[in-house]
Motif scaffolding. Structure first.
Motif, PDB file in Angstrom:
ATOM      1  N   VAL A  15     -56.947   4.627  -6.112  1.00  0.00           N
ATOM      2  CA  VAL A  15     -56.894   4.026  -4.783  1.00  0.00           C
ATOM      3  C   VAL A  15     -57.796   4.798  -3.817  1.00  0.00           C
ATOM      4  O   VAL A  15     -58.553   4.205  -3.044  1.00  0.00           O
ATOM      5  N   GLY A  16     -57.745   6.110  -3.854  1.00  0.00           N
ATOM      6  CA  GLY A  16     -58.585   6.923  -2.972  1.00  0.00           C
ATOM      7  C   GLY A  16     -60.063   6.753  -3.260  1.00  0.00           C
ATOM      8  O   GLY A  16     -60.878   6.658  -2.346  1.00  0.00           O
ATOM      9  N   THR A  17     -60.422   6.679  -4.527  1.00  0.00           N
ATOM     10  CA  THR A  17     -61.822   6.505  -4.905  1.00  0.00           C
ATOM     11  C   THR A  17     -62.343   5.147  -4.460  1.00  0.00           C
ATOM     12  O   THR A  17     -63.481   5.034  -4.003  1.00  0.00           O
ATOM     13  N   THR A  18     -61.522   4.128  -4.571  1.00  0.00           N
ATOM     14  CA  THR A  18     -61.925   2.782  -4.174  1.00  0.00           C
ATOM     15  C   THR A  18     -62.331   2.732  -2.710  1.00  0.00           C
ATOM     16  O   THR A  18     -63.253   2.011  -2.338  1.00  0.00           O
ATOM     17  N   GLU A  19     -61.665   3.509  -1.882  1.00  0.00           N
ATOM     18  CA  GLU A  19     -61.987   3.508  -0.459  1.00  0.00           C
ATOM     19  C   GLU A  19     -63.375   4.059  -0.176  1.00  0.00           C
ATOM     20  O   GLU A  19     -64.025   3.625   0.770  1.00  0.00           O
ATOM     21  N   PHE A  20     -63.837   5.011  -0.967  1.00  0.00           N
ATOM     22  CA  PHE A  20     -65.079   5.703  -0.647  1.00  0.00           C
ATOM     23  C   PHE A  20     -66.266   5.325  -1.528  1.00  0.00           C
ATOM     24  O   PHE A  20     -67.413   5.473  -1.113  1.00  0.00           O
ATOM     25  N   VAL A  21     -66.036   4.846  -2.727  1.00  0.00           N
ATOM     26  CA  VAL A  21     -67.134   4.582  -3.648  1.00  0.00           C
ATOM     27  C   VAL A  21     -68.013   3.424  -3.172  1.00  0.00           C
ATOM     28  O   VAL A  21     -69.212   3.401  -3.429  1.00  0.00           O
ATOM     29  N   ILE A  22     -67.445   2.487  -2.448  1.00  0.00           N
ATOM     30  CA  ILE A  22     -68.210   1.325  -2.005  1.00  0.00           C
ATOM     31  C   ILE A  22     -69.331   1.710  -1.047  1.00  0.00           C
ATOM     32  O   ILE A  22     -70.367   1.046  -1.001  1.00  0.00           O
ATOM     33  N   VAL A  23     -69.169   2.788  -0.314  1.00  0.00           N
ATOM     34  CA  VAL A  23     -70.193   3.207   0.643  1.00  0.00           C
ATOM     35  C   VAL A  23     -71.509   3.505  -0.073  1.00  0.00           C
ATOM     36  O   VAL A  23     -72.581   3.108   0.384  1.00  0.00           O
ATOM     37  N   LEU A  46     -63.405  -3.852   6.826  1.00  0.00           N
ATOM     38  CA  LEU A  46     -62.274  -4.747   6.585  1.00  0.00           C
ATOM     39  C   LEU A  46     -61.246  -4.119   5.649  1.00  0.00           C
ATOM     40  O   LEU A  46     -60.038  -4.306   5.842  1.00  0.00           O
ATOM     41  N   TYR A  47     -61.701  -3.375   4.665  1.00  0.00           N
ATOM     42  CA  TYR A  47     -60.770  -2.680   3.772  1.00  0.00           C
ATOM     43  C   TYR A  47     -59.961  -1.658   4.567  1.00  0.00           C
ATOM     44  O   TYR A  47     -58.739  -1.575   4.438  1.00  0.00           O
ATOM     45  N   ALA A  48     -60.654  -0.886   5.407  1.00  0.00           N
ATOM     46  CA  ALA A  48     -59.967   0.124   6.221  1.00  0.00           C
ATOM     47  C   ALA A  48     -58.974  -0.527   7.184  1.00  0.00           C
ATOM     48  O   ALA A  48     -57.863  -0.023   7.380  1.00  0.00           O
ATOM     49  N   LEU A  49     -59.361  -1.636   7.764  1.00  0.00           N
ATOM     50  CA  LEU A  49     -58.463  -2.350   8.670  1.00  0.00           C
ATOM     51  C   LEU A  49     -57.240  -2.878   7.918  1.00  0.00           C
ATOM     52  O   LEU A  49     -56.109  -2.791   8.407  1.00  0.00           O
ATOM     53  N   GLY A  50     -57.466  -3.391   6.721  1.00  0.00           N
ATOM     54  CA  GLY A  50     -56.347  -3.863   5.904  1.00  0.00           C
ATOM     55  C   GLY A  50     -55.372  -2.756   5.556  1.00  0.00           C
ATOM     56  O   GLY A  50     -54.155  -2.940   5.600  1.00  0.00           O
ATOM     57  N   VAL A  51     -55.908  -1.581   5.234  1.00  0.00           N
ATOM     58  CA  VAL A  51     -55.045  -0.439   4.925  1.00  0.00           C
ATOM     59  C   VAL A  51     -54.307   0.027   6.175  1.00  0.00           C
ATOM     60  O   VAL A  51     -53.106   0.320   6.129  1.00  0.00           O
TER      61      VAL A  51
END
Length: 93
Positions: A15-23, A46-51
């Motif tokens: 879950v943590g990797t998913t947040e940052f790998v997309i950048v 949008l992912y950050a807003l969803g979280v």
């Protein structure tokens, strides 16, 4: 180390990797989806807003459910969501 602790560790890492790998993949994503780099950057926002909105709401709504069942269900949802995103032909505008 107990198997349950390994599972929790791997889940948290995923879950943590998913947040940052997309950048790091934004230029490739923008090119493959045929959108501008700023538009592809909205995926991160949008992912950050969803979280940000989803985590407190989810916590409030699932406070009485068994933790193990909830974790397994949410990880299944997480995996399914990432699988659908991986095969998405286009980015919704």
């Amino acid at each position: 180390m107990p198997l349950a602790l390994w599972a929790l560790t791997i889940s948290a890492f995923a879950v943590g990797t998913t947040e940052f790998v997309i950048v790091g993949l934004l230029p490739t994503i923008a090119e493959s989806l045929g959108v501008s780099l700023p538009s592809a950057g909205l995926l991160v926002s949008l992912y950050a807003l969803g979280v940000t909105i989803g985590a407190p709401v989810l916590t409030a709504l699932t406070g009485r459910l068994p933790r193990k069942t909830l974790l397994l269900a949410l990880m299944a949802l997480f995996i399914a969501g990432n699988a659908f995103a991986a095969v998405a032909p286009a980015m919704a505008a």
